[in-house]
Design a protein around this motif. Sequence first.
Motif, PDB file in Angstrom:
ATOM      1  N   VAL A 119       0.781  -0.908  -0.217  1.00 40.80           N
ATOM      2  CA  VAL A 119      -0.142   0.049  -0.388  1.00 40.80           C
ATOM      3  C   VAL A 119       1.071   1.346   0.147  1.00 40.80           C
ATOM      4  N   GLY A 120       2.066   1.099   0.486  1.00 38.96           N
ATOM      5  CA  GLY A 120       3.114   2.154   0.150  1.00 38.96           C
ATOM      6  C   GLY A 120       3.732   3.178   1.311  1.00 38.96           C
ATOM      7  N   ALA A 121       3.028   1.991   2.424  1.00 37.51           N
ATOM      8  CA  ALA A 121       3.852   2.901   3.308  1.00 37.51           C
ATOM      9  C   ALA A 121       4.363   2.483   4.455  1.00 37.51           C
ATOM     10  N   LEU A 122       5.286   3.044   5.182  1.00 36.54           N
ATOM     11  CA  LEU A 122       6.059   2.941   6.018  1.00 36.54           C
ATOM     12  C   LEU A 122       6.155   2.028   7.058  1.00 36.54           C
ATOM     13  N   MET A 123       7.260   1.682   7.453  1.00 40.36           N
ATOM     14  CA  MET A 123       7.556   0.618   8.146  1.00 40.36           C
ATOM     15  C   MET A 123       8.031   1.222   9.125  1.00 40.36           C
ATOM     16  N   ILE A 124       7.975   0.829   9.881  1.00 36.48           N
ATOM     17  CA  ILE A 124       9.003   1.839  11.293  1.00 36.48           C
ATOM     18  C   ILE A 124       9.273   1.128  12.488  1.00 36.48           C
ATOM     19  N   LEU A 125      10.551   0.265  13.110  1.00 39.11           N
ATOM     20  CA  LEU A 125      11.007  -0.286  13.834  1.00 39.11           C
ATOM     21  C   LEU A 125      11.375   0.248  15.096  1.00 39.11           C
ATOM     22  N   ASP A 126      10.898   0.260  16.009  1.00 34.08           N
ATOM     23  CA  ASP A 126      11.213   1.061  17.607  1.00 34.08           C
ATOM     24  C   ASP A 126      11.947  -0.061  17.687  1.00 34.08           C
ATOM     25  N   GLU A 127      12.569   0.197  18.270  1.00 28.74           N
ATOM     26  CA  GLU A 127      14.310  -0.630  18.672  1.00 28.74           C
ATOM     27  C   GLU A 127      15.329   0.532  19.599  1.00 28.74           C
ATOM     28  N   VAL A 128      14.414   1.199  20.539  1.00 26.18           N
ATOM     29  CA  VAL A 128      14.984   1.687  21.043  1.00 26.18           C
ATOM     30  C   VAL A 128      15.123   0.804  22.437  1.00 26.18           C
ATOM     31  N   GLN A 129      14.531  -0.098  22.901  1.00 27.30           N
ATOM     32  CA  GLN A 129      14.742  -0.967  24.118  1.00 27.30           C
ATOM     33  C   GLN A 129      15.903  -2.391  23.182  1.00 27.30           C
ATOM     34  N   SER A 130      15.202  -2.904  22.418  1.00 24.10           N
ATOM     35  CA  SER A 130      16.633  -4.165  21.535  1.00 24.10           C
ATOM     36  C   SER A 130      17.320  -3.970  21.026  1.00 24.10           C
ATOM     37  N   GLY A 131      17.426  -2.619  20.849  1.00 23.20           N
ATOM     38  CA  GLY A 131      19.506  -2.390  19.891  1.00 23.20           C
ATOM     39  C   GLY A 131      20.099  -1.953  20.962  1.00 23.20           C
ATOM     40  N   ILE A 132      21.391  -1.914  20.117  1.00 24.14           N
ATOM     41  CA  ILE A 132      22.385  -1.762  20.222  1.00 24.14           C
ATOM     42  C   ILE A 132      22.892  -3.019  20.890  1.00 24.14           C
ATOM     43  N   GLY A 133      23.496  -4.159  19.983  1.00 27.86           N
ATOM     44  CA  GLY A 133      23.422  -5.584  21.597  1.00 27.86           C
ATOM     45  C   GLY A 133      22.547  -6.567  22.245  1.00 27.86           C
ATOM     46  N   ARG A 134      21.694  -5.560  22.606  1.00 27.14           N
ATOM     47  CA  ARG A 134      20.386  -6.636  23.704  1.00 27.14           C
ATOM     48  C   ARG A 134      19.981  -7.697  23.159  1.00 27.14           C
ATOM     49  N   THR A 135      19.722  -8.027  22.162  1.00 19.78           N
ATOM     50  CA  THR A 135      19.757  -9.757  22.083  1.00 19.78           C
ATOM     51  C   THR A 135      20.773 -10.302  21.118  1.00 19.78           C
ATOM     52  N   GLY A 136      22.024  -9.625  21.363  1.00 15.62           N
ATOM     53  CA  GLY A 136      23.255 -10.341  20.524  1.00 15.62           C
ATOM     54  C   GLY A 136      23.093 -10.005  19.397  1.00 15.62           C
ATOM     55  N   SER A 137      22.292  -8.995  18.783  1.00 10.61           N
ATOM     56  CA  SER A 137      22.224  -8.726  17.294  1.00 10.61           C
ATOM     57  C   SER A 137      22.441  -7.174  17.453  1.00 10.61           C
ATOM     58  N   TRP A 138      23.091  -6.191  16.854  1.00 12.25           N
ATOM     59  CA  TRP A 138      23.222  -5.067  16.785  1.00 12.25           C
ATOM     60  C   TRP A 138      22.143  -4.431  16.950  1.00 12.25           C
ATOM     61  N   PHE A 139      21.212  -4.602  15.890  1.00 10.99           N
ATOM     62  CA  PHE A 139      19.921  -4.717  16.213  1.00 10.99           C
ATOM     63  C   PHE A 139      18.794  -6.015  15.559  1.00 10.99           C
ATOM     64  N   ALA A 140      17.907  -5.760  16.898  1.00 10.60           N
ATOM     65  CA  ALA A 140      16.988  -7.315  17.441  1.00 10.60           C
ATOM     66  C   ALA A 140      16.641  -7.463  15.654  1.00 10.60           C
ATOM     67  N   HIS A 141      16.247  -7.035  14.463  1.00 12.68           N
ATOM     68  CA  HIS A 141      15.585  -7.066  13.344  1.00 12.68           C
ATOM     69  C   HIS A 141      16.460  -8.146  12.640  1.00 12.68           C
ATOM     70  N   GLN A 142      17.868  -7.669  12.769  1.00  9.33           N
ATOM     71  CA  GLN A 142      18.899  -8.177  12.085  1.00  9.33           C
ATOM     72  C   GLN A 142      19.206  -9.538  12.366  1.00  9.33           C
ATOM     73  N   ASP A 143      18.704 -10.461  14.175  1.00  8.93           N
ATOM     74  CA  ASP A 143      18.439 -11.132  14.149  1.00  8.93           C
ATOM     75  C   ASP A 143      17.531 -12.485  13.230  1.00  8.93           C
ATOM     76  N   PRO A 144      17.635 -13.501  12.457  1.00 10.89           N
ATOM     77  CA  PRO A 144      17.112 -14.130  11.405  1.00 10.89           C
ATOM     78  C   PRO A 144      15.919 -14.397  12.278  1.00 10.89           C
ATOM     79  N   GLU A 145      15.604 -15.200  13.494  1.00  8.81           N
ATOM     80  CA  GLU A 145      14.306 -15.298  14.033  1.00  8.81           C
ATOM     81  C   GLU A 145      13.707 -14.305  14.700  1.00  8.81           C
ATOM     82  N   ILE A 146      13.934 -13.283  14.865  1.00  6.83           N
ATOM     83  CA  ILE A 146      13.142 -12.398  15.263  1.00  6.83           C
ATOM     84  C   ILE A 146      12.642 -11.062  14.053  1.00  6.83           C
ATOM     85  N   GLY A 147      14.103 -10.912  13.871  1.00  2.00           N
ATOM     86  CA  GLY A 147      13.415  -9.726  11.807  1.00  2.00           C
ATOM     87  C   GLY A 147      13.008 -10.705  10.736  1.00  2.00           C
TER      88      GLY A 147
END
Length: 425
Positions: A229-257
């Motif tokens: 539909v031409g909308a934006l996908m916006i990921l809030d990684e305020v808490q889950s980013g910066i190594g918190r899940t073992g990846s730089w950002f959580a969506h970079q983890d294949p199981e999560i993102g």
Amino acid sequence: MTETTDQASTGQDSDQAQTWRDDFSRVLSPVFGSPQLDLVRGEGSYVWDAAGKQYLDLLAGIAVNALGHCHPTWVQAITEQASTLGHISNFFTSPAQIGLAEKLHDVLHLPAGSAVFFSNSGTEANEAAFKMARRAGGGGRPFIIAIEGAFHGRTMGALALTAKEAYREPFAPGVPGVVHVPYGDVDALEAAINENTAAVFIEPVQGEVGVRTHPAGYLTAVRELTTKVGALMILDEVQSGIGRTGSWFAHQDPEIGEGVVPDIITSAKGLGGGMPIGATITVGDANTKLLEAGQHGTTFGGNPLSCAAGLAVLETIEKDNLLDHVTETSEWLKTQLAKIDGIGEITGKGLLLGLELTGGASGDSATGAADAQVPDSKAVAARALEAGFIINPVAPGRVRLAPPLTITTDELTPFIEALPGLITG
């Protein structure tokens, strides 16, 4: 760790505690309620109160102190930057600001055209993304979708995205145009999204409802439907980013993102390692369609001091292989937690974990008997604090753990040993 603690101390005595609580209530806003402790010092994974009692910090300032307290590299970076240049306004830039933006481009593997906007907090990062969403498709798209269970902040735009009605109701009418869809329901999302939708805001890991990821395929569906539909996908990684899940950002983890590439990413918390900073990151040519010069701003955003701290955090995570350390420590911790009678489902990943408290019950929520045995998470957290452990009763029957990324299994072992007694009381 420097050992200066009186191991016999039981914490701040009642007279001393009453004094600082009275002082707090006399001069500070009551919005946070009464503080639990008057903390005076921190080092690594520990903090100390004014009476000298030591606490193992398993919350890290709500996932903020990524390197623990007073990490030498972080302290040095702030000290050196403060001695040369602290604040310059957004009329100018600095090596620290450019360096941190370049490092974020690097760890996110951003394509050409991507851009970073620095602010001062997670809610401000989401406010900027909200304004960008209003410009999506050239403007004229009135609706933004958020997910049941979401927490995106407390300022008015971010508050509109936050799902909890109790947070929004006192400030009604809020910012219009936000629609909340049921968690994990692809059919409901598909029914809600259309050509009038500007964006879908979503956290890869929802922290404030007890730490939960989305069902398999959900983030993929969000990406496919927003693209359609031409909308934006916006990921809030305020808490889950910066190594918190073992990846730089959580969506970079294949199981999560699941390999999704968003249009905008928001970051804060661990990014500054204790200094206030937020970042709104546009991916690829999304930047060319959104805010223009003069349409947004912040006086303190991107100041050299906070950017120097952020760069020290990212460089230390990389240099010390903390992503691998987080993954290895998490696996050990989850294995130990799973052995404890009284712990049910363990959710999350890396060092952002949610623990279901069963109190030794079967965990079958279909039976009233099991429900009756579920411990009060606030009472468990209070007992933990008295025993010298800081944990977060994030939801009824659930606690959240978000310790420093540098924490060790040796530091965690006393908590594991104490936890059964803390649960049962």
